[in-house]
Design a protein around this motif. Structure first.
Motif, PDB file in Angstrom:
ATOM      1  N   VAL A 188      24.014 -24.572 -15.658  1.00 19.98           N
ATOM      2  CA  VAL A 188      25.029 -25.266 -16.453  1.00 19.98           C
ATOM      3  C   VAL A 188      26.452 -25.592 -15.280  1.00 19.98           C
ATOM      4  CG1 VAL A 188      27.043 -24.939 -18.271  1.00 19.98           C
ATOM      5  CG2 VAL A 188      24.729 -24.300 -18.757  1.00 19.98           C
ATOM      6  N   ILE A 193      28.300 -29.399 -13.412  1.00 23.11           N
ATOM      7  CA  ILE A 193      29.648 -29.811 -13.537  1.00 23.11           C
ATOM      8  C   ILE A 193      30.198 -30.944 -12.585  1.00 23.11           C
ATOM      9  CG2 ILE A 193      32.210 -28.821 -13.133  1.00 23.11           C
ATOM     10  CD1 ILE A 193      31.493 -26.118 -14.323  1.00 23.11           C
ATOM     11  N   GLN A 195      28.611 -33.149 -11.358  1.00 21.11           N
ATOM     12  CA  GLN A 195      27.805 -34.565 -12.033  1.00 21.11           C
ATOM     13  C   GLN A 195      28.611 -35.100 -13.512  1.00 21.11           C
ATOM     14  OE1 GLN A 195      23.984 -32.563 -11.861  1.00 21.11           O
ATOM     15  NE2 GLN A 195      23.404 -34.440 -11.011  1.00 21.11           N
ATOM     16  N   GLY A 196      29.424 -34.383 -13.937  1.00 23.84           N
ATOM     17  CA  GLY A 196      30.452 -34.960 -14.757  1.00 23.84           C
ATOM     18  C   GLY A 196      30.044 -34.505 -16.370  1.00 23.84           C
ATOM     19  N   SER A 197      30.824 -34.589 -17.568  1.00 24.78           N
ATOM     20  CA  SER A 197      30.840 -33.992 -18.535  1.00 24.78           C
ATOM     21  C   SER A 197      29.313 -34.262 -19.261  1.00 24.78           C
ATOM     22  CB  SER A 197      31.936 -34.338 -19.462  1.00 24.78           C
ATOM     23  OG  SER A 197      32.026 -35.776 -19.758  1.00 24.78           O
ATOM     24  N   GLY A 198      28.899 -35.367 -19.105  1.00 24.54           N
ATOM     25  CA  GLY A 198      27.587 -35.635 -19.560  1.00 24.54           C
ATOM     26  C   GLY A 198      26.443 -34.842 -19.238  1.00 24.54           C
ATOM     27  N   VAL A 254      26.971 -31.836 -17.922  1.00 31.50           N
ATOM     28  CA  VAL A 254      27.179 -30.419 -18.478  1.00 31.50           C
ATOM     29  C   VAL A 254      26.746 -30.502 -19.836  1.00 31.50           C
ATOM     30  CG1 VAL A 254      28.817 -28.678 -19.162  1.00 31.50           C
ATOM     31  CG2 VAL A 254      29.082 -30.225 -16.955  1.00 31.50           C
ATOM     32  N   ALA A 255      26.905 -31.527 -20.569  1.00 33.50           N
ATOM     33  CA  ALA A 255      26.448 -31.253 -21.979  1.00 33.50           C
ATOM     34  C   ALA A 255      24.849 -31.321 -22.165  1.00 33.50           C
ATOM     35  CB  ALA A 255      27.070 -32.531 -22.855  1.00 33.50           C
ATOM     36  N   GLN A 256      24.263 -32.054 -21.217  1.00 35.91           N
ATOM     37  CA  GLN A 256      22.677 -32.050 -21.321  1.00 35.91           C
ATOM     38  C   GLN A 256      22.413 -30.675 -20.978  1.00 35.91           C
ATOM     39  OE1 GLN A 256      20.349 -34.465 -21.538  1.00 35.91           O
ATOM     40  NE2 GLN A 256      21.788 -35.821 -22.438  1.00 35.91           N
TER      41      GLN A 256
END
Length: 374
Positions: A145, A149, A151-154, A156-158
């Motif tokens: 996780v 970070i 690589q962006g919020s997307g 992180v959500a993945q």
């Protein structure tokens, strides 16, 4: 995100550096493989021969070269050093190069190398001890996780979704397998390893990981049963306190088979050769049970409420068998058991490293379903 690092002529030096780094990390992972299952420090004491106590000098700890120079034997007592140490070093170095081939000098290379760092020791520990230590899987999930970070919020959500889907999906399969077969269907640590893979590779990779791990594990398991009569490694998991259980890098000496004790003579021999259960019907093993802790009588409502989420997520399925004294029996793998963790790790590496190849050789819809990338 591509790194600008040096002129093109210097790239072979960077590739060589990455390979040597992989060898050195592989040497350290040998420490992890040997000591973590026994709850020992991976820092102290330093490497030494468990047979003669010879402390390894720095030049006896050089990856690959030291083993070759010593001809696979301890310099102190001459006992053999397991070739597994060289294999782990070379495997880690080659996997580092495979990650570079897949991701080039981009940020994606960093989490790929970290995933290799985690999967190599988990594989060998599970093969030898039939466990997946929390000291590796839980920090590994967090690392997956955290490394998303940049690589962006997307991303992180993945990673979060991948860890959650992996864990909950395998937890559900654990329960369904118990209900279908009335025995333990999956190891208790497998769901944490799948969560780790989901955190690094995303939820979309999980179906491919499940498919490849099940297919390859089944093929090898059936082949081993046909050839050797058992699927998994021979023998019960090693336990702390056994000779050689806490070997360190380049220090595991392989002794010859111990001489069997002298057989009893005279009347004792006749008694020893007579089955104790002769003439008595063989007692069947009791059927495993599954009792949720929150359903046990006598608990206050607040305690039941607290136990519900813990039981649903983490309580072992089924109940651990008890011996005559009421203590939990130590689980011993049977002839048809095979550790699933190594196959999950292998499938995770295949999905990560072969994603573009899957997209080229399979229909796009199938490739994406199995974790391939465009």
């Amino acid at each position: 995100m591509t790194f600008t690092y040096a002129p093109g002529w210097a790239e072979p030096l960077f590739i060589l550096f990455l390979f040597v780094l992989g060898l050195c990390i592989g040497s350290f992972l040998n420490v992890v493989i040997a000591r973590v299952p026994e709850g020992l420090s991976i820092v102290r004491p330093g490497s030494r021969c468990p047979k003669c106590g010879h402390v390894l000098a720095w030049y006896e700890n050089i990856p690959v070269l030291s083993w070759l120079g010593l001809r696979g034997k301890c310099r102190g007592c001459g006992m053999p050093i397991s070739p597994r140490y060289v294999f782990v070093e070379l495997l880690t170095g080659l996997l580092f190069l495979a990650c570079l081939k897949r991701f080039d000098w981009t940020y994606e290379l960093v989490p790929a190398l970290v995933l290799v760092f985690l999967l190599v020791p988990l594989t060998f520990i599970d093969l030898e001890h039939w466990i997946l230590p929390f000291s590796l899987t839980l920090p590994g999930i967090a690392a997956g996780v955290l490394l998303a970070i940049p690589q962006g919020s997307g991303a992180v959500a993945q990673a979060v979704l991948g860890a959650a889907v992996g864990f909950l999906g395998f937890r559900f399969m654990e329960y369904v397998g118990w209900r279908a077969f009335k025995r333990e269907a999956l190891g208790g640590g497998d769901k944490f390893l799948v969560a780790l893979l989901g955190a690094f590779l995303g939820w979309h990779s999980l179906l491919g990981i499940l498919f490849f791990s099940s297919l390859q594990g089944s093929i090898v398991g059936v082949a081993l049963l046909a050839l050797t009569g058992r699927a998994g490694p021979r023998g019960a998991p090693a336990s702390a306190g056994e000779p050689g259980a806490a070997a360190t890098p380049k220090e595991e000496a392989v002794a010859g088979d111990a001489a069997p004790p002298h057989p009893p003579q005279g009347p004792e021999a006749d008694a020893a050769l007579t089955p104790a259960s002769e003439g008595v019907a063989e007692e069947e093993e009791p059927e495993p049970t599954m009792t949720w802790d929150f359903t046990k009588p006598g608990l206050p409502m607040w305690k039941r409420a607290v136990l519900v989420p813990w039981c649903l997520l983490f309580q072992p399925i089924p109940d651990a068998p008890l011996d005559a004294s009421g203590e939990e029996e130590e689980w011993v793998p049977g002839p048809t058991n095979i550790p699933f963790g190594p196959w999950l790790a292998l499938a995770g590496l295949e999905v990560m490293l072969l994603g573009p190849l899957l997209a080229r050789v399979l229909p796009l819809e199938v490739a994406l379903m199995l974790g391939g990338t465009r």
